[in-house]
Design a protein around this motif. Structure first.
Motif, PDB file in Angstrom:
ATOM      1  N   SER A  22       0.820  -1.215   0.000  1.00  0.00           N
ATOM      2  CA  SER A  22       0.000   0.000   0.000  1.00  0.00           C
ATOM      3  C   SER A  22       0.853   1.264   0.000  1.00  0.00           C
ATOM      4  O   SER A  22       0.621   2.182  -0.787  1.00  0.00           O
ATOM      5  CB  SER A  22      -0.943   0.011   1.219  1.00  0.00           C
ATOM      6  N   PHE A  23       1.859   1.295   0.900  1.00  0.00           N
ATOM      7  CA  PHE A  23       2.661   2.523   0.977  1.00  0.00           C
ATOM      8  C   PHE A  23       3.469   2.709  -0.301  1.00  0.00           C
ATOM      9  O   PHE A  23       3.640   3.838  -0.787  1.00  0.00           O
ATOM     10  CB  PHE A  23       3.576   2.507   2.214  1.00  0.00           C
ATOM     11  N   GLY A  24       3.930   1.592  -0.871  1.00  0.00           N
ATOM     12  CA  GLY A  24       4.681   1.651  -2.122  1.00  0.00           C
ATOM     13  C   GLY A  24       3.824   2.177  -3.271  1.00  0.00           C
ATOM     14  O   GLY A  24       4.277   2.993  -4.076  1.00  0.00           O
ATOM     15  N   ALA A 115       3.771  11.010   7.252  1.00  0.00           N
ATOM     16  CA  ALA A 115       3.617   9.595   7.608  1.00  0.00           C
ATOM     17  C   ALA A 115       4.911   8.835   7.327  1.00  0.00           C
ATOM     18  O   ALA A 115       5.373   8.039   8.157  1.00  0.00           O
ATOM     19  CB  ALA A 115       2.448   8.978   6.839  1.00  0.00           C
ATOM     20  N   GLY A 116       5.506   9.105   6.174  1.00  0.00           N
ATOM     21  CA  GLY A 116       6.767   8.451   5.813  1.00  0.00           C
ATOM     22  C   GLY A 116       7.882   8.758   6.804  1.00  0.00           C
ATOM     23  O   GLY A 116       8.711   7.898   7.102  1.00  0.00           O
ATOM     24  N   GLN A 117       7.872   9.964   7.331  1.00  0.00           N
ATOM     25  CA  GLN A 117       8.883  10.335   8.333  1.00  0.00           C
ATOM     26  C   GLN A 117       8.761   9.471   9.583  1.00  0.00           C
ATOM     27  O   GLN A 117       9.763   9.167  10.233  1.00  0.00           O
ATOM     28  CB  GLN A 117       8.764  11.815   8.699  1.00  0.00           C
ATOM     29  N   THR A 118       7.522   9.077   9.925  1.00  0.00           N
ATOM     30  CA  THR A 118       7.363   8.226  11.108  1.00  0.00           C
ATOM     31  C   THR A 118       7.807   6.790  10.837  1.00  0.00           C
ATOM     32  O   THR A 118       8.194   6.089  11.769  1.00  0.00           O
ATOM     33  CB  THR A 118       5.911   8.230  11.651  1.00  0.00           C
ATOM     34  N   CYS A 119       7.739   6.346   9.574  1.00  0.00           N
ATOM     35  CA  CYS A 119       8.332   5.046   9.214  1.00  0.00           C
ATOM     36  C   CYS A 119       9.831   5.116   9.459  1.00  0.00           C
ATOM     37  O   CYS A 119      10.434   4.264  10.131  1.00  0.00           O
ATOM     38  CB  CYS A 119       8.096   4.698   7.749  1.00  0.00           C
ATOM     39  N   LYS A 120      10.429   6.178   8.903  1.00  0.00           N
ATOM     40  CA  LYS A 120      11.879   6.339   8.951  1.00  0.00           C
ATOM     41  C   LYS A 120      12.386   6.529  10.380  1.00  0.00           C
ATOM     42  O   LYS A 120      13.408   5.949  10.765  1.00  0.00           O
ATOM     43  CB  LYS A 120      12.289   7.525   8.080  1.00  0.00           C
ATOM     44  N   CYS A 122      11.215   5.465  13.186  1.00  0.00           N
ATOM     45  CA  CYS A 122      11.213   4.199  13.927  1.00  0.00           C
ATOM     46  C   CYS A 122      12.307   3.275  13.404  1.00  0.00           C
ATOM     47  O   CYS A 122      12.999   2.621  14.191  1.00  0.00           O
ATOM     48  CB  CYS A 122       9.836   3.534  13.827  1.00  0.00           C
ATOM     49  N   HIS A 123      12.486   3.219  12.074  1.00  0.00           N
ATOM     50  CA  HIS A 123      13.554   2.388  11.509  1.00  0.00           C
ATOM     51  C   HIS A 123      14.916   2.846  11.995  1.00  0.00           C
ATOM     52  O   HIS A 123      15.762   2.024  12.353  1.00  0.00           O
ATOM     53  CB  HIS A 123      13.505   2.426   9.979  1.00  0.00           C
ATOM     54  N   ASP A 124      15.138   4.169  12.007  1.00  0.00           N
ATOM     55  CA  ASP A 124      16.442   4.697  12.418  1.00  0.00           C
ATOM     56  C   ASP A 124      16.780   4.262  13.842  1.00  0.00           C
ATOM     57  O   ASP A 124      17.925   3.970  14.166  1.00  0.00           O
ATOM     58  CB  ASP A 124      16.448   6.228  12.343  1.00  0.00           C
TER      59      ASP A 124
HETATM   60  C1  ASC Z   1       8.846   3.964   2.357  1.00  0.00           C
HETATM   61  C2  ASC Z   1       9.495   2.979   3.157  1.00  0.00           C
HETATM   62  C3  ASC Z   1       9.847   3.582   4.303  1.00  0.00           C
HETATM   63  C4  ASC Z   1       9.404   4.993   4.295  1.00  0.00           C
HETATM   64  C5  ASC Z   1      10.513   5.953   4.538  1.00  0.00           C
HETATM   65  C6  ASC Z   1      10.070   7.363   4.286  1.00  0.00           C
HETATM   66  O1  ASC Z   1       8.364   3.780   1.253  1.00  0.00           O
HETATM   67  O2  ASC Z   1       9.727   1.712   2.859  1.00  0.00           O
HETATM   68  O3  ASC Z   1      10.453   3.047   5.312  1.00  0.00           O
HETATM   69  O4  ASC Z   1       8.806   5.170   3.013  1.00  0.00           O
HETATM   70  O5  ASC Z   1      11.589   5.667   3.700  1.00  0.00           O
HETATM   71  O6  ASC Z   1      11.113   8.242   4.569  1.00  0.00           O
END
Ligand code: ASC
Length: 129
Positions: A22-24, A115-120, A122-124
């Motif tokens: 979905s996000f892709g 929203a994408g910033q919150t993905c990043k 948490c990943h960071d």
């Molecule tokens: C994406 C993905 C993420 C987020 C992030 C946005 O498509 O896989 O982890 O967006 O990169 O900054």
């Protein structure tokens, strides 16, 4: 007897794979790789809202062992992990709300970026590499 519990590592990977679909697809529209379609975008955003409550239950204690990119900090800093998850859910909910009434790509871009910033974020903090 109860069905055996699903392997939590497999379960969370499955949810995040659904995320990616979905996000892709939304990201492809935002980047202009595919044509803007407000109904499709809203459908993906609504699906993300459903998905965004699901991963967190699949990080039980001990599930740092195995084929996972989860960092130990998930379990040593649970309050921070929850804060990231809550912030993520809030921004995804906002994206879904905006997408439901959006007419142009410009309408959804800021909420998609947030929203994408919150993905990043948490990943960071919590994901390896
Ligand atoms: C994406 C993905 C993420 C987020 C992030 C946005 O498509 O896989 O982890 O967006 O990169 O900054």
């Amino acid at each position: 007897t109860a069905a055996p519990a699903k392997d939590p590592i497999q379960a969370r990977k499955h949810v995040f794979k659904e995320y990616k679909k979905s996000f892709g697809a939304m990201g492809d529209m935002v980047k202009g790789k595919t044509a803007w379609n407000k109904d499709e975008f809203a459908k993906y955003a609504a699906n993300m809202e459903t998905l965004s409550s699901q991963p967190w239950q699949y990080f039980p204690a001990g599930s740092d062992k195995g084929k996972t990119e989860a960092r130990a900090e998930i379990w040593t800093k649970p309050a921070e992990f929850k804060k990231q998850a809550d912030s993520h859910q809030a921004k995804i909910a906002e994206l879904a709300k905006v997408a439901a009434t959006a007419t142009t790509l410009a309408d959804v871009k800021p909420a998609f970026g947030a929203a994408g910033q919150t993905c990043k974020a948490c990943h960071d903090q919590f994901k390896k590499d």
